[in-house]
Design an enzyme around this catalytic site. Structure first.
Site, PDB file in Angstrom:
ATOM      1  N   CYS A  48       0.763  -1.129  -0.002  1.00 59.50           N
ATOM      2  CA  CYS A  48       0.059   0.063   0.102  1.00 59.50           C
ATOM      3  C   CYS A  48       0.892   1.211   0.087  1.00 59.50           C
ATOM      4  O   CYS A  48       0.337   2.362  -0.396  1.00 59.50           O
ATOM      5  CB  CYS A  48      -0.983  -0.099   1.181  1.00 59.50           C
ATOM      6  SG  CYS A  48      -1.970  -1.481   1.114  1.00 59.50           S
TER       7      CYS A  48
ATOM      8  N   HIS B 162      -3.843   6.579   0.797  1.00 56.82           N
ATOM      9  CA  HIS B 162      -4.131   5.212   0.368  1.00 56.82           C
ATOM     10  C   HIS B 162      -5.709   4.727   0.604  1.00 56.82           C
ATOM     11  O   HIS B 162      -6.020   5.041   2.084  1.00 56.82           O
ATOM     12  CB  HIS B 162      -3.051   4.131   0.937  1.00 56.82           C
ATOM     13  CG  HIS B 162      -3.646   2.752   1.063  1.00 56.82           C
ATOM     14  ND1 HIS B 162      -3.635   2.107  -0.079  1.00 56.82           N
ATOM     15  CD2 HIS B 162      -3.847   1.860   1.975  1.00 56.82           C
ATOM     16  CE1 HIS B 162      -4.230   0.842   0.323  1.00 56.82           C
ATOM     17  NE2 HIS B 162      -4.355   0.874   1.486  1.00 56.82           N
TER      18      HIS B 162
ATOM     19  N   ASN C  70     -10.033  -2.167  -1.483  1.00 58.31           N
ATOM     20  CA  ASN C  70      -8.583  -1.915  -1.307  1.00 58.31           C
ATOM     21  C   ASN C  70      -7.827  -2.455  -2.257  1.00 58.31           C
ATOM     22  O   ASN C  70      -7.584  -3.592  -2.408  1.00 58.31           O
ATOM     23  CB  ASN C  70      -8.051  -2.066   0.029  1.00 58.31           C
ATOM     24  CG  ASN C  70      -6.654  -2.067   0.367  1.00 58.31           C
ATOM     25  OD1 ASN C  70      -5.989  -1.493  -0.327  1.00 58.31           O
ATOM     26  ND2 ASN C  70      -6.479  -2.073   1.783  1.00 58.31           N
TER      27      ASN C  70
END
Lengths: 77, 338
Positions: free
Chosen positions: B114, B264, B294
Site C-alpha cells: 500500500c 491510500h 482496497n
C-alpha cells in the site's frame, strides 16, 4: 472521562442498550464484540482520549473492567 | 529538469464480488452494517488465469492507445507488485517484451504494497532527474484475491484486484512537480500483514495448507493472506498523522495550502477516522474505494484519475499523497498537478 460516561461510549460500540453496562460484563458475551467493534473501540479511544491503544494488549482484554484498567487514570470514578 | 506525471490509466478485472454475494456466503453477517462501516460496495476480482501483469499491460496499453506516449519512447519500466508471475525472471522484463518496449529500456520489479505508489514516484523522480530516464512507466498491479482463502471474510471484504499505469516524463520546468518525500519503515510489524509461506523462509507443505478457523469464524491456512486489523489500524494512527506533519514542515506548507488529500484508499472507516484526526475538511479529502475495494498499490493512482475525471483535481492543484501498510512501510509526498 468519568467511568459512567465511558460505559455509555462503550454501549455505543457494543450496540448495547443505554445503561446496560455496569462493569462486570464479559466482552465475548456481546454478539457485537467482533473485529470491527475492536477497531471502533480503538477509534473511539483515539478520538476521546487521544490515546492510541496497543493492539496486542487489547487482544488480552476479557471484561469491561479490563478495558477500564487499560485506560488507567484517563478514567475517573 | 523535473519529473512530471503526465497521465494515469487503470484497469480492472471483469470479475466482481458484491456485498450481496458476500452476504449469501456468510449469512451470519450483517452486510448493511459492513457496507456502512467500510464503504465498499464492489471488489473486482481477477480470473483464475489472469495475473497482475496482465492487468498492468492493459493499463499501459491505454496510454499508447490514447496517444499520451509512443511505446518506443518508454525508456524505463518500474513494476510494483507482490503478485509476480514467477520467482524469476523479473515480471517487468516479461512485460517489456509483451508491451513491445524498446530493448534499451530499463525494467525492474519492486515489492511493496500500500506504500508502493509513493516509493515508485520517488524512484521515478530519481531516475528522471538524474537523466537516467525520460519517459518512464510506473505500473502498480495486485491480485491479493489469489492470496486470500475464500472462507476469510475479514480480508475478502476489503481487498480488490486492479492495476494502474502512471506515465512520468521529464520536463524542462524549473519548479518541482513531485516531492519532497517522507518515508518510513518498521519491519517489526511484518507479521501483522503477511502471507507466511511460499518463500524460502517457510516453504509450502501439506502442513502449511491446513485450514484453520480463527476465533472470529474466518478460515485460512498458512498459505493465505493474514491481516491483524487492529494492529494495522493502531500502526496507522501512530504513524500517519506524524508523517503528514513531517511532510508539511519539510515543504514549508500548511494543511490549508493543500487542495486535495489522496491517501491510500484502505476503507471508509480508517480514512474517515484519519481525516477527522487531521482536521481535513471533507471536500478536500478524496475517497474512491466504493467500486473497487482496497487495491493495494493502485488505490492512489486510481483515486487521482477518478478525481481528475470528476473535476475534483485540476491543473495547478497541490495534492498530498500518503501510502501506508504491509511491511510496515509508509511514505508521503506532494504533487503539483499539471
Amino acid at each position: 472521562m468519568k467511568k459512567s460516561e465511558f460505559y455509555r461510549e462503550l454501549e455505543e460500540v457494543l450496540e448495547a442498550d443505554s445503561g446496560s453496562i455496569s462493569g462486570d460484563e464479559v466482552l465475548a458475551d456481546f454478539d457485537a464484540w467482533d473485529s470491527l467493534a475492536v477497531l471502533t473501540f480503538i477509534a473511539m479511544v483515539d478520538e476521546k482520549f487521544e490515546v492510541t491503544l496497543t493492539a496486542s494488549k487489547l487482544a488480552l482484554v476479557k471484561t469491561v473492567t479490563d478495558l477500564v484498567a487499560l485506560l488507567g487514570d484517563k478514567i475517573t470514578v | 529538469m523535473q519529473a512530471v506525471i503526465s497521465a494515469i490509466e487503470y484497469d480492472l478485472p471483469e470479475g466482481m464480488l458484491t456485498n450481496d454475494m458476500l452476504g449469501a456466503e456468510f449469512p451470519e453477517w450483517s452486510v448493511e452494517k459492513i457496507e456502512e462501516k467500510i464503504g465498499i460496495g464492489v471488489r473486482r476480482i481477477a480470473a483464475k488465469d489472469e495475473c497482475a501483469s496482465d492487468m498492468g499491460i492493459r493499463a499501459a496499453e491505454k496510454h499508447f492507445a490514447s496517444g499520451a506516449c509512443n511505446r518506443e519512447d518508454i525508456d524505463y519500466l518500474l513494476f510494483c507488485t507482490q503478485s509476480p508471475d514467477y520467482f524469476l525472471p523479473t515480471t517487468a522484463c516479461i512485460m517489456q517484451d509483451r508491451l513491445g518496449l524498446s530493448k534499451s529500456c530499463g525494467a525492474l520489479d519492486f515489492n511493496l504494497g500500500c506504500s508502493g505508489y509513493i516509493y515508485g514516484l520517488g524512484l521515478a523522480k530519481g531516475l528522471i532527474e538524474t537523466g537516467q530516464a525520460r519517459h518512464l512507466l510506473l505500473i502498480t498491479a495486485e491480485t491479493y484475491s489469489k492470496h486470500i482463502h475464500p472462507g476469510d471474510k475479514s480480508v475478502r471484504t476489503l481487498f480488490g484486484d486492479a492495476a494502474a499505469a502512471t506515465l512520468i516524463q521529464s520536463s524542462d520546468d524549473a519548479e518541482m512537480k513531485i516531492g519532497p518525500f517522507v518515508y518510513g519503515t518498521d519491519g517489526s510489524g511484518g507479521k501483522n500483514l503477511i502471507v507466511p509461506t511460499g518463500g524460502f523462509r517457510t516453504p509450502r507443505s501439506d502442513e502449511s495448507a491446513q485450514v484453520v478457523d480463527d476465533e472470529q469464524g474466518n478460515l485460512r491456512s498458512q498459505d493465505n493472506l493474514y491481516m491483524n486489523g487492529s494492529e494495522i489500524f493502531t500502526f496507522t494512527l501512530r504513524t500517519i498523522p506524524k508523517s503528514v506533519k513531517e511532510l508539511l514542515s519539510l515543504s514549508g506548507k500548511s494543511l490549508e495550502d493543500i487542495d486535495l488529500f489522496v491517501f491510500h484508499q484502505a476503507n471508509k472507516f480508517m480514512l474517515e477516522h484519519l481525516r477527522k484526526k487531521l482536521n481535513v475538511p471533507e471536500d478536500k479529502f478524496y475517497m474512491s474505494f466504493k467500486n473497487y475495494g482496497n487495491t493495494v498499490s493502485s488505490t492512489i493512482p486510481i483515486a487521482l484519475k477518478d478525481a481528475q475525471s470528476e473535476g475534483k483535481l485540476k491543473s495547478g492543484d497541490l495534492v498530498m499523497l500518503v501510502g501506508f501498510g504491509v511491511g510496515y512501510s509508509w511514505g508521503a509526498t506532494l504533487l503539483h498537478w499539471v
